[in-house]
Design an enzyme around this catalytic site. Structure first.
Site, PDB file in Angstrom:
ATOM      1  N   TYR A  31       0.870  -1.165   0.000  1.00 11.96           N
ATOM      2  CA  TYR A  31       0.000   0.000   0.000  1.00 11.96           C
ATOM      3  C   TYR A  31       0.912   1.220   0.000  1.00 11.96           C
ATOM      4  O   TYR A  31       1.428   1.615   1.052  1.00 11.96           O
ATOM      5  CB  TYR A  31      -0.921  -0.041   1.216  1.00 11.96           C
ATOM      6  CG  TYR A  31      -1.870   1.134   1.362  1.00 11.96           C
ATOM      7  CD1 TYR A  31      -2.040   2.085   0.359  1.00 11.96           C
ATOM      8  CD2 TYR A  31      -2.615   1.285   2.523  1.00 11.96           C
ATOM      9  CE1 TYR A  31      -2.909   3.146   0.505  1.00 11.96           C
ATOM     10  CE2 TYR A  31      -3.501   2.338   2.681  1.00 11.96           C
ATOM     11  CZ  TYR A  31      -3.635   3.268   1.674  1.00 11.96           C
ATOM     12  OH  TYR A  31      -4.499   4.317   1.831  1.00 11.96           O
ATOM     13  N   LYS A  49      -1.278  -1.140  -4.242  1.00 11.90           N
ATOM     14  CA  LYS A  49      -2.251  -0.056  -4.255  1.00 11.90           C
ATOM     15  C   LYS A  49      -1.436   1.222  -4.198  1.00 11.90           C
ATOM     16  O   LYS A  49      -0.821   1.541  -3.176  1.00 11.90           O
ATOM     17  CB  LYS A  49      -3.197  -0.143  -3.056  1.00 11.90           C
ATOM     18  CG  LYS A  49      -4.139   1.053  -2.962  1.00 11.90           C
ATOM     19  CD  LYS A  49      -4.877   1.094  -1.638  1.00 11.90           C
ATOM     20  CE  LYS A  49      -5.730   2.365  -1.551  1.00 11.90           C
ATOM     21  NZ  LYS A  49      -6.389   2.513  -0.230  1.00 11.90           N
TER      22      LYS A  49
END
Length: 288
Positions: free
Chosen positions: A130, A155
């Protein structure tokens, strides 16, 4: 076809406790709407404000609804992070995720490298990065992501489309998702693997609409939808996105997801927010 992943809000009671029943209701609603994967304990879900025990309780609750879950376990205590990853072994989920260590300034790249390799070694599931430089103060470059070597996907929450595209170019086998709602259309049209969109909590229909229009080659119509998405994001930011999300879910999806937990406080002038939302509600309805 690109994945639509929603980093779900975490409902809290006015006393600040996680409301697991409201969470299950919300996730059930999102799955029925056609969302592909649920991202737990992210920024939208106030993950940094959750204890390890609460994060695991969130996973257990959502798992009753769907196993299409990415379980965000990141934190500043690696032992807690590793423990959470190991405790996910009883759940047949998509993967676990983590942001890099944050708060501490001038993090060395080799420390971040070791953090993710330790997580990969402990995790029974594929590991997703992330990357959110604005929040963590550290940007995982494509070169560092490649050196980590054990990632399944990323992400990438940056406002520059070149960033996730460079990740995809350097690591073509990596699942690369944009975490920026402002880049939904360009991400889907440029060959990335999908989006992780906070807007999906309150307007998943718009994400599905963009995906369908891109798939059909109707980019001009998709631009119109992206413009509405941008206006919704601007409105949410005006009132504080992390708090406004709770109001927008109730207004646009028709069910209650509780309130945020301090230090994020409920929207002060909710009546004004609802008033400014009204013309956008009609546009959202027309695009479904």
């Amino acid at each position: 076809m690109p994945d639509i992943i929603v980093p779900t809000v975490t409902p809290f009671t006015p006393e600040g406790k996680v409301d697991l029943e409201k969470l299950k209701e919300h996730v059930t609603h999102l799955v029925r709407k056609g969302v592909d994967v649920i991202f737990l304990n992210g920024t939208t879900g106030m993950g940094p404000a959750l204890s390890p025990e609460e994060k695991l309780a969130v996973l257990k609750s959502v798992y009753d609804v769907t196993n299409r879950v990415i379980f965000q376990v990141g934190g500043l205590n690696l032992y807690d992070v590793v423990k959470l990853a190991r405790e996910s072994k009883d759940f047949d989920i998509v993967g676990v995720a983590s942001y890099p260590p944050y708060y501490f300034p001038r993090m060395r790249e080799d420390w971040v490298l070791r953090y993710f390799r330790d997580l990969c070694a402990a995790s029974p599931h594929p590991v997703y990065l992330y990357n959110y430089p604005l929040a963590t103060g550290f940007d995982v470059s494509p070169a560092l992501a490649k050196e980590i070597g054990c990632l399944k996907g990323v992400k990438d929450t940056t406002q520059d489309l070149a960033h996730p595209l460079s990740l995809k170019r350097v690591l073509p086998d990596l699942k690369v998702y944009t975490g920026a709602d402002t880049l939904v259309l360009p991400s889907m049209a440029s060959g990335l693997d999908g989006v992780v969109s906070a807007l999906g909590n309150y307007a998943p229909e718009l994400l599905l609409r963009v995906r369908n229009l891109v798939n059909d080659g109707k980019l001009r119509e998709a631009v119109e939808v992206q413009q509405v998405i941008a206006e919704l994001i601007d409105l949410s930011r005006k009132y504080g996105s992390l708090a406004a999300n709770y109001v927008l879910v109730r207004e646009l999806q028709g069910h209650d997801v509780g309130v945020p937990r301090p230090p994020v406080y409920p929207v002060v002038d909710e009546a004004r927010l609802r008033s400014e939302l009204e013309p956008l509600k009609r546009r959202v309805e027309s695009l479904k």
